[in-house]
Write an enzyme that holds these catalytic residues in place. Structure first.
Site, PDB file in Angstrom:
ATOM      1  N   SER A 142       0.784  -1.248  -0.090  1.00  0.00           N
ATOM      2  CA  SER A 142      -0.221   0.340   0.144  1.00  0.00           C
ATOM      3  C   SER A 142       1.075   0.913   0.015  1.00  0.00           C
ATOM      4  CB  SER A 142      -0.996   0.170   1.619  1.00  0.00           C
ATOM      5  OG  SER A 142      -1.678   1.170   1.511  1.00  0.00           O
ATOM      6  N   TYR A 156      -1.458  -0.879  10.403  1.00  0.00           N
ATOM      7  CA  TYR A 156      -2.644  -0.321   9.220  1.00  0.00           C
ATOM      8  C   TYR A 156      -0.693  -0.638   8.389  1.00  0.00           C
ATOM      9  CZ  TYR A 156      -4.062  -0.851   4.591  1.00  0.00           C
ATOM     10  OH  TYR A 156      -4.399  -0.885   3.676  1.00  0.00           O
TER      11      TYR A 156
HETATM   12  N1  LIG Z   1      -9.128  -0.420  -1.459  1.00  0.00           N
HETATM   13  C1  LIG Z   1      -7.299   1.008  -1.218  1.00  0.00           C
HETATM   14  O1  LIG Z   1      -8.282   1.413  -1.333  1.00  0.00           O
HETATM   15  C2  LIG Z   1      -5.986   0.690  -1.121  1.00  0.00           C
HETATM   16  C3  LIG Z   1      -5.048   1.034  -1.016  1.00  0.00           C
HETATM   17  C4  LIG Z   1      -4.184   0.285  -0.588  1.00  0.00           C
HETATM   18  C5  LIG Z   1      -3.844  -0.955  -0.498  1.00  0.00           C
HETATM   19  N2  LIG Z   1      -5.482  -1.960  -0.369  1.00  0.00           N
HETATM   20  C6  LIG Z   1      -4.534  -2.810  -0.333  1.00  0.00           C
HETATM   21  O2  LIG Z   1      -5.494  -3.761  -1.239  1.00  0.00           O
HETATM   22  C7  LIG Z   1      -5.769  -5.274  -0.782  1.00  0.00           C
HETATM   23  C8  LIG Z   1      -7.424  -5.368  -1.121  1.00  0.00           C
HETATM   24  O3  LIG Z   1      -8.084  -4.429  -0.875  1.00  0.00           O
HETATM   25  P1  LIG Z   1      -9.653  -4.296  -1.460  1.00  0.00           P
HETATM   26  O4  LIG Z   1      -9.482  -2.775  -1.890  1.00  0.00           O
HETATM   27  O5  LIG Z   1      -9.893  -5.043  -2.860  1.00  0.00           O
HETATM   28  O6  LIG Z   1     -10.231  -4.660  -0.688  1.00  0.00           O
HETATM   29  P2  LIG Z   1     -11.380  -4.873  -0.192  1.00  0.00           P
HETATM   30  O7  LIG Z   1     -12.533  -4.870   1.311  1.00  0.00           O
HETATM   31  O8  LIG Z   1     -12.720  -4.672  -0.452  1.00  0.00           O
HETATM   32  O9  LIG Z   1     -11.428  -6.959  -0.094  1.00  0.00           O
HETATM   33  C9  LIG Z   1     -10.583  -7.800   0.607  1.00  0.00           C
HETATM   34  C10 LIG Z   1     -11.079  -8.696   1.099  1.00  0.00           C
HETATM   35  O10 LIG Z   1     -10.274 -10.083   2.419  1.00  0.00           O
HETATM   36  C11 LIG Z   1     -10.770 -10.270   2.744  1.00  0.00           C
HETATM   37  N3  LIG Z   1     -10.458 -10.774   3.882  1.00  0.00           N
HETATM   38  C12 LIG Z   1     -10.719 -10.053   5.222  1.00  0.00           C
HETATM   39  N4  LIG Z   1      -9.977 -10.397   5.803  1.00  0.00           N
HETATM   40  C13 LIG Z   1      -9.780 -12.001   5.163  1.00  0.00           C
HETATM   41  C14 LIG Z   1      -8.854 -13.375   6.250  1.00  0.00           C
HETATM   42  N5  LIG Z   1      -8.471 -12.640   7.271  1.00  0.00           N
HETATM   43  N6  LIG Z   1      -8.899 -14.109   5.306  1.00  0.00           N
HETATM   44  C15 LIG Z   1      -9.323 -14.229   3.916  1.00  0.00           C
HETATM   45  N7  LIG Z   1     -10.139 -13.117   3.272  1.00  0.00           N
HETATM   46  C16 LIG Z   1      -9.969 -11.791   4.170  1.00  0.00           C
HETATM   47  C17 LIG Z   1     -12.228  -9.522   2.513  1.00  0.00           C
HETATM   48  O11 LIG Z   1     -13.654 -11.099   2.728  1.00  0.00           O
HETATM   49  C18 LIG Z   1     -12.817  -9.065   0.907  1.00  0.00           C
HETATM   50  O12 LIG Z   1     -12.520  -9.661   0.304  1.00  0.00           O
HETATM   51  C19 LIG Z   1      -5.837  -5.751   0.898  1.00  0.00           C
HETATM   52  O13 LIG Z   1      -4.411  -5.785   1.317  1.00  0.00           O
HETATM   53  C20 LIG Z   1      -5.518  -3.750   0.970  1.00  0.00           C
HETATM   54  O14 LIG Z   1      -5.225  -3.350   2.235  1.00  0.00           O
HETATM   55  C21 LIG Z   1      -6.084  -0.913  -0.542  1.00  0.00           C
END
Ligand SMILES: NC(=O)c1ccc[n+]([C@@H]2O[C@H](COP(=O)([O-])OP(=O)(O)OC[C@H]3O[C@@H](n4cnc5c(N)ncnc54)[C@H](O)[C@@H]3O)[C@@H](O)[C@H]2O)c1
Length: 251
Positions: A142, A156
């Protein structure tokens, strides 16, 4: 087809960027896409979507923080598809789920899901990949590993900084096994399922104002970079992190 016959496991694939990645892999000819998540109904819906489009997909309930759960998911993958070529450690929870930015319990939860989850994925994913001569692992880090954000819990940032560091280290550990390990660092993407403070439209507008490309990213724009790192097109790329942030960290 950029992933012809490859078998890929994507964690957190029930929604968001994981879902976009899984659909992209299937479109690119993957021989099997394992949708791994704790949200069973949404995960099954992604399987249905891939299957309806003629692809092969399978859902496994995987809590990435739990080692026994990883054993079961990898075993199910090998039983069903015989190999594992690609692992995307995408599952994660938001640093704004708990508004208490001094919560120790939340710090530990962030580290358990975001960091231990990726560690266990690397550990068990590489064991499976070694059996067939190698593979590619893509970890989701991230921008929070690089910049401070007032609304986001320190845990985080720490959890994603650790993912970035483990990516570099794992690339060195597993290069001799034919396994590449890289990271993708998204910036302002659509709010996560667990976002609270970072889902606030006012906060988001302020953050997006600081993005040189002046807009939010799309899940597909992250999935396309994950695809590149997962595929053989990136065969000489390992231990690196690609920012997908519209230039936010370039300022
Ligand atoms: N959305 C953003 O702005 C952003 C920015 C930087 C990084 N990220 C990272 O990108 C990745 C995807 O994020 P996203 O935006 O698609 O989020 P999201 O919440 O839409 O998807 C994350 C998925 O992970 C699953 N999850 C959560 N805890 C879990 C566990 N213990 N075991 C298995 N699955 C689990 C959730 O059910 C969900 O389907 C994450 O690692 C997040 O930290 C997101």
């Amino acid at each position: 087809m950029r992933l012809s016959n490859k078998i890929a496991l994507v964690t957190g694939a029930a929604g968001g960027m994981g879902r976009a990645t899984a659909l992209t892999f299937a479109r690119e000819g993957a021989g099997g896409v394992i949708i791994a998540d704790i949200e069973d109904a949404d995960g099954a819906a992604v399987v249905d979507e891939i299957t309806a489009a003629g692809g092969a997909a399978y859902y496994v309930h995987l809590d990435v923080a739990d080692e026994a759960s990883w054993h079961a998911a990898i075993t199910a993958t090998l039983e069903r598809f015989g190999r594992l070529d690609i692992l995307v450690n995408n599952a994660g929870i938001s640093g704004t789920f708990d508004p208490d930015r001094t919560s120790t319990a939340f710090f530990e939860r962030l580290m358990a899901v975001n960091t231990r989850g990726a560690f266990l994925g690397i550990k068990h994913g590489t064991e499976a990949m070694k059996r067939t001569g190698g593979g590619s692992i893509v970890n989701l880090s991230s921008i929070s590993a690089h910049i401070g954000q007032a609304e986001v819990h320190l845990g985080y940032s720490a959890s994603k900084g650790a993912v970035k560091s483990m990516t570099t280290a794992a690339a060195v550990h597993y290069a001799g096994d034919g396994i590449r390990v890289n990271a993708v660092a998204p910036g302002m993407l659509p709010a996560m399922r667990t976002s609270r403070g970072s889902a606030d439209p006012v906060w988001r507008a302020q953050q997006i104002d600081g993005v040189p490309l002046k807009r939010e990213g799309k899940a597909q724009e992250v999935a396309d970079v994950v695809l590149f790192l997962a595929s053989d097109e990136s065969s000489y790329v390992t231990g690196t992190e690609i920012m997908v942030d519209g230039g936010l960290t370039a300022v």
